[in-house]
Scaffold this active site. Structure first.
Site, PDB file in Angstrom:
ATOM      1  N   SER A   1       0.878  -1.223   0.059  1.00 10.93           N
ATOM      2  CA  SER A   1       0.005  -0.215  -0.106  1.00 10.93           C
ATOM      3  C   SER A   1       0.682   1.373  -0.070  1.00 10.93           C
ATOM      4  CB  SER A   1      -0.915  -0.007   1.187  1.00 10.93           C
ATOM      5  OG  SER A   1      -2.060   0.928   1.051  1.00 10.93           O
ATOM      6  N   ALA A   2       0.786   2.052   1.094  1.00 10.82           N
ATOM      7  CA  ALA A   2       1.585   3.401   0.963  1.00 10.82           C
ATOM      8  C   ALA A   2       3.039   2.744   1.205  1.00 10.82           C
ATOM      9  CB  ALA A   2       1.100   4.055   2.299  1.00 10.82           C
TER      10      ALA A   2
END
Length: 272
Positions: A102-103
């Site tokens: 994700s991030a």
């Protein structure tokens, strides 16, 4: 940072950096993703950077210009962690890898773009391309897939990060859940276009097959690969169990049918 050093580690072994997702702690991603299992078997050092407590959402700031360049911000902090581990464990400087979710996957692309002379390969899992946005104003459009750039324009963003760099660009393994409702599936295509263009490849796969039932494509001579993980939302793909190719615990009841960390480790060449 957290560091995992497997028993029996000798000198001149690889390093793998794992970057966590938003709202998570670095310590959540060791056994949950299976990476410690492969570190024990394949003998490499694991580094888990942790975002600061000042960031209440727990996100890497991959979307801020100050964290999208060399020798500054979060990328520099990660490199300092790598340097510490190299000195501490006498690791192989030619086998340093980065992956994340994700991030952390978006930050993986940042690390590959800003430090191609450090990382020989990387694996973003459910992330967005490098510099999809340079601030928060376009971040939602990136996540939802509302950006329209050519492969060259994506590649130019990476090349501009290190205009003085003339060495080889990293190999990249891209993973994306087909049913991801947080990061639009099109981001996997954009990331593929970015790294194939940087590596001087076309966007037509050299081979297409399935691995553990998941569509898999390879571009160039094993330079870029992409997995479309069927039946998977915004998750790091795992396959719980005790089998030789099983890994991870994840969320209650989570089973994506494929252990991403195993195939990424093999892609990195850690089993060699």
């Amino acid at each position: 940072m957290f560091v995992y050093k497997p028993a029996g580690l000798t000198s001149n072994r690889p390093i793998v950096v794992f970057l966590h997702g938003c709202g998570s702690q670095a310590s959540q991603y060791d056994n949950e993703t299976g990476w410690t299992k492969w570190a024990d078997q394949m003998k490499f050092v694991l580094i888990y950077p942790q975002t600061t407590s000042a960031q209440s959402d727990g996100c890497f700031r991959y979307f801020q210009p100050g964290n999208q360049m060399t020798n500054a911000g979060e990328p520099l902090s990660v490199i300092q962690m790598v340097n510490w581990a190299q000195n501490r464990y006498n690791t192989d400087p030619k086998r340093i890898f980065v992956t994340g979710f994700s991030a952390g996957a978006a930050m993986t692309n940042v690390m590959l773009a800003t430090y191609p002379d450090v990382f020989s390969a990387g694996a973003p899992v459910a992330g967005i391309p490098y510099k999809c946005t340079e601030g928060t104003q376009n971040l939602d459009n990136c996540l939802k897939g509302n950006i329209n750039l050519t492969a060259k324009q994506w590649g130019d963003k990476v090349r501009a990060a290190r205009p003085d760099y003339s060495g080889p660009w990293p190999r990249v393994s891209i993973w994306q859940g087909v049913d991801d409702g947080v990061v639009s599936f099109i981001n996997a295509t954009w990331t593929m276009e970015q790294w194939t263009n940087v590596n001087g490849l076309t966007q037509t796969p050299q081979t297409s097959n399935t691995v553990s039932g998941q569509p898999h494509r390879v571009y160039g001579s094993n330079v870029v690969e992409a997995y479309d993980v069927i039946g998977t939302g915004h998750q790091f793909p795992i396959k719980p169990g005790t089998g030789a190719q099983d890994c991870g615990s994840g969320y209650a009841g989570q089973d994506n049918g494929i252990c991403a960390s195993l195939y990424i480790a093999r892609w990195f060449g850690l089993d060699k």
